[in-house]
Design a protein around this motif. Structure first.
Motif, short mmCIF file in Angstrom:
data_model
loop_
_atom_site.label_atom_id
_atom_site.label_comp_id
_atom_site.label_asym_id
_atom_site.label_seq_id
_atom_site.Cartn_x
_atom_site.Cartn_y
_atom_site.Cartn_z
N ALA A 270 19.81 20.53 -6.82
CA ALA A 270 18.64 20.79 -6.48
C ALA A 270 18.58 19.07 -7.03
O ALA A 270 17.30 18.64 -5.81
N LEU A 271 19.25 18.01 -7.46
CA LEU A 271 18.53 16.55 -7.45
C LEU A 271 19.30 16.08 -6.17
O LEU A 271 18.28 15.27 -5.72
N LEU A 272 20.05 15.86 -5.63
CA LEU A 272 21.13 15.64 -4.50
C LEU A 272 20.77 16.65 -2.91
O LEU A 272 20.59 15.33 -2.18
N MET A 273 19.77 17.56 -3.37
CA MET A 273 19.36 18.01 -2.06
C MET A 273 18.05 17.38 -2.02
O MET A 273 17.56 17.31 -0.81
N ILE A 274 17.02 17.80 -3.08
CA ILE A 274 15.71 16.43 -3.01
C ILE A 274 16.01 15.23 -2.71
O ILE A 274 14.87 14.49 -1.51
N VAL A 275 16.26 14.27 -3.02
CA VAL A 275 17.46 13.11 -2.13
C VAL A 275 17.63 13.37 -0.48
O VAL A 275 16.49 12.42 0.11
N ALA A 276 17.78 13.97 0.24
CA ALA A 276 18.50 14.50 0.85
C ALA A 276 17.47 14.69 2.01
O ALA A 276 17.15 14.30 3.24
N ALA B 176 29.21 18.37 0.93
CA ALA B 176 29.16 16.81 -0.91
C ALA B 176 28.31 17.10 -1.55
O ALA B 176 29.28 17.20 -2.50
N ILE B 177 27.27 17.86 -1.21
CA ILE B 177 26.66 18.12 -2.70
C ILE B 177 27.10 19.09 -3.28
O ILE B 177 27.28 19.24 -4.32
#
Length: 438
Positions: free
Chosen positions: A423-429, A386-387
Motif C-alpha cells: 500500500a505504501l509503495l502504491m501511494i508513492v507510485a 516490483a511492488i
C-alpha cells in the motif's frame, strides 16, 4: 465546445460505469458470501480441525499452482480488445480471443505436468497420504483446466457483467449443494475435493456456454493468425508476462501463508488459519471486485486522458477505496467473532486474533486497488510486479522473525506487514504518476 474537451473522458461517467459493473459483481459475491458461510461450516464440522486443515492445504496448493502457470488473459483481452471492439473489427477480436484461450490451455497443461511431478516426488514430504494422492492430483488438474480467464475477459469487454455475475454464482451454489451431499454420504477429505472439483467444472461450463450464446465462441473458432498477435499488438507479450508475474505474486501470497502455517505448525493450525483467512478474504473481497469492475472503464478512459485527468482519477479511486476499507474493518470488528464461532464452532474460537490481522491486511490491499488498476491499464505492470515482489519479501522476512514466537498468528502479522508495504509503495507510485511533467 472544442474538440479536445469533447473527446476528453468524463470521470463521472467512468465512475457510473464502474459502479454499475461493481453492482453486478457485488450481487454475485453477495450470494457467494452467504453460501460460503454455510459450506465452510459444513466442511469444518464434518472434517474437524485437522481434517479441514489437510483439505485446506490441498486446495490452497492447487490454487497456488494454478496461479503460477495461469496468465491474466482477461486483462489482456480488455487491454488490447477495447480498440477493435470499438471499431467493430471482428477478425481482430477473434484472433485475440483465440490466442488468449490457447495461452490458458498451454498454462493448464504445463501446470498438470508440474502437479504430477510434485506429487510423484514430494507427496510424502508434503504429508499427503497415498489414499489422498490420486484425489489431490485429479483436483489439481481440474483446477488448472477450468481456468476461465478468457471467457471472463470476453464478457467484461462486452459489458456483460450481469452474465459474468451469474456464472460466478454457480461456484458457491454448487459447493453448497456438494457439501451437503458429502456430509450426508461420504464426509471425507476426498469427498469434499470431489464436490469442489465439480463446482469448478460447472462454473467453467456456464462461462463458456454464455460466451457461445453471444457468438464469440464461433468467432474464436473461425479466427486464424493468432500466432501473429505480437506483430498485431506490439507489447502484448511483455504485458502478458508482467501481468502474470504480478498476479502470481499477488494471488500466491494469499496462499503462501497457509502453506507456511501447514509446514511449521501442522494441519490443525492450518485449518484454523484457513478458516480465519477465508472469512477475512470474504469480507475484504471488495478490492478484487473494484479492480475487475473498474479496469475496463479505466482502460477506455486512459486512451485519451489528458495528464491532469490522471491525478483526479487516482485521487477518486483512492478515496473511494479508503472509505470502503474503513467500512469493511468496522464490519469485521462487529461481526467477525460471531461469524467465526457460527462457522467454525468452539474449536476455531482462538482464530479471532488471526482474523483481525488478516482483515486489516485485506483493508490495506483495498486502499491500493485504484493505483494498481491504473498502473496496469497504463501498461506499467512491471512496476506493479516490483511492488508485489517487495511485499512478498517483507512477508517472508517478517514470518521468519515472528512465526517462531507467535506461530500462526505471527504469519498473519506478516501478511499485514506485506500489505502495508504494498500500500505504501502504491501511494508513492500514485504521487509520481500524478506529478505534472517537467
Amino acid at each position: 465546445m472544442d474538440a479536445a474537451s469533447s473527446s476528453s473522458p468524463r470521470p463521472a461517467g467512468l465512475f457510473r460505469a464502474a459502479a454499475r459493473n461493481l453492482g453486478w459483481l457485488l450481487a454475485s459475491r453477495g450470494v457467494l458470501a452467504v453460501l460460503s458461510l454455510f459450506y465452510l461450516g459444513i466442511a469444518t464440522r464434518a472434517l474437524g480441525v485437522e481434517g479441514f486443515g489437510r483439505f485446506a492445504l490441498i486446495t490452497g496448493a492447487a490454487q497456488t499452482l494454478a496461479t503460477l502457470v495461469a496468465f491474466q488473459t482477461w486483462q489482456i483481452i480488455i487491454q488490447y480488445g477495447v480498440a477493435p471492439h470499438a471499431a467493430g473489427d471482428r477478425g481482430a477480436l477473434g484472433r485475440l480471443f483465440r490466442g488468449c484461450a490457447l495461452l490458458d490451455l498451454a498454462g493448464a497443461l504445463v501446470g498438470a505436468l508440474l502437479a504430477w511431478a510434485i506429487l510423484s516426488i514430494w507427496a510424502e514430504a508434503l504429508g499427503i497420504a497415498p489414499t489422498l494422492e490420486r484425489a489431490t492430483l485429479i483436483f489439481s488438474i481440474v483446477q488448472l483446466l477450468t481456468v476461465r480467464s478468457t471467457p471472463l475477459g470476453i464478457l467484461r469487454l462486452r459489458d456483460r457483467f450481469a452474465l459474468s455475475a451469474l456464472a460466478d454464482s454457480v461456484t458457491p451454489a454448487a459447493r453448497f449443494v456438494g457439501a451437503i451431499a458429502v456430509w450426508l454420504i461420504h464426509p471425507t477429505v476426498q469427498g469434499f475435493l470431489v464436490a469442489w472439483g465439480v463446482a469448478e467444472v460447472l462454473t467453467a461450463a456456464v462461462y463458456w456456454i454464455l460466451v457461445a450464446r453471444q457468438g464469440d465462441l464461433r468467432l474464436m473458432w473461425r479466427a486464424r493468425g493468432s500466432r501473429g498477435l505480437p506483430d498485431e499488438h506490439p507489447g502484448i507479450v511483455r504485458f502478458a508476462v508482467s501481468t502474470n508475474a504480478s498476479a502470481t505474486l499477488g494471488l500466491s501470497s494469499k496462499q503462501l501463508p497457509l502453506l507456511l502455517v501447514g509446514a511449521t505448525a501442522g494441519p490443525a493450525a492450518a485449518g484454523v488459519f484457513r478458516l480465519a483467512s477465508q472469512i477475512a478474504q470474504g469480507l475484504g473481497k471488495l478490492s478484487q471486485l473494484i479492480s475487475r469492475a473498474a479496469f475496463p472503464e479505466v482502460v477506455r478512459t486512459l486512451r485519451d486522458a489528458p495528464p491532469e485527468a490522471l491525478a483526479r482519477l487516482i485521487r477518486r479511486l483512492f478515496l473511494g477505496s479508503l472509505v470502503a476499507a474503513g467500512a469493511i474493518m468496522l464490519l469485521v470488528m462487529v461481526a467477525g467473532k460471531p461469524v467465526l464461532s457460527l462457522v467454525g464452532g468452539r474449536e476455531f474460537r482462538h482464530a479471532w486474533t488471526m482474523l483481525l490481522w488478516l482483515a486489516l491486511a485485506g483493508c490495506l490491499d483495498l486502499t491500493a486497488t485504484g493505483v494498481d488498476t491504473v498502473l496496469t491499464a497504463m501498461r506499467r505492470a512491471g512496476r506493479v510486479f516490483a511492488i508485489r515482489l517487495a511485499g512478498v519479501a517483507a512477508m517472508v522476512a517478517t514470518a521468519i522473525l515472528v512465526a517462531p514466537i507467535y506461530g500462526a498468528t505471527g504469519i498473519a502479522m506478516a501478511v499485514t506487514i506485506a500489505s502495508a508495504v504494498v500500500a505504501l509503495l502504491m501511494i508513492v507510485a500514485a504521487r509520481q504518476l500524478s506529478r505534472p511533467a517537467g
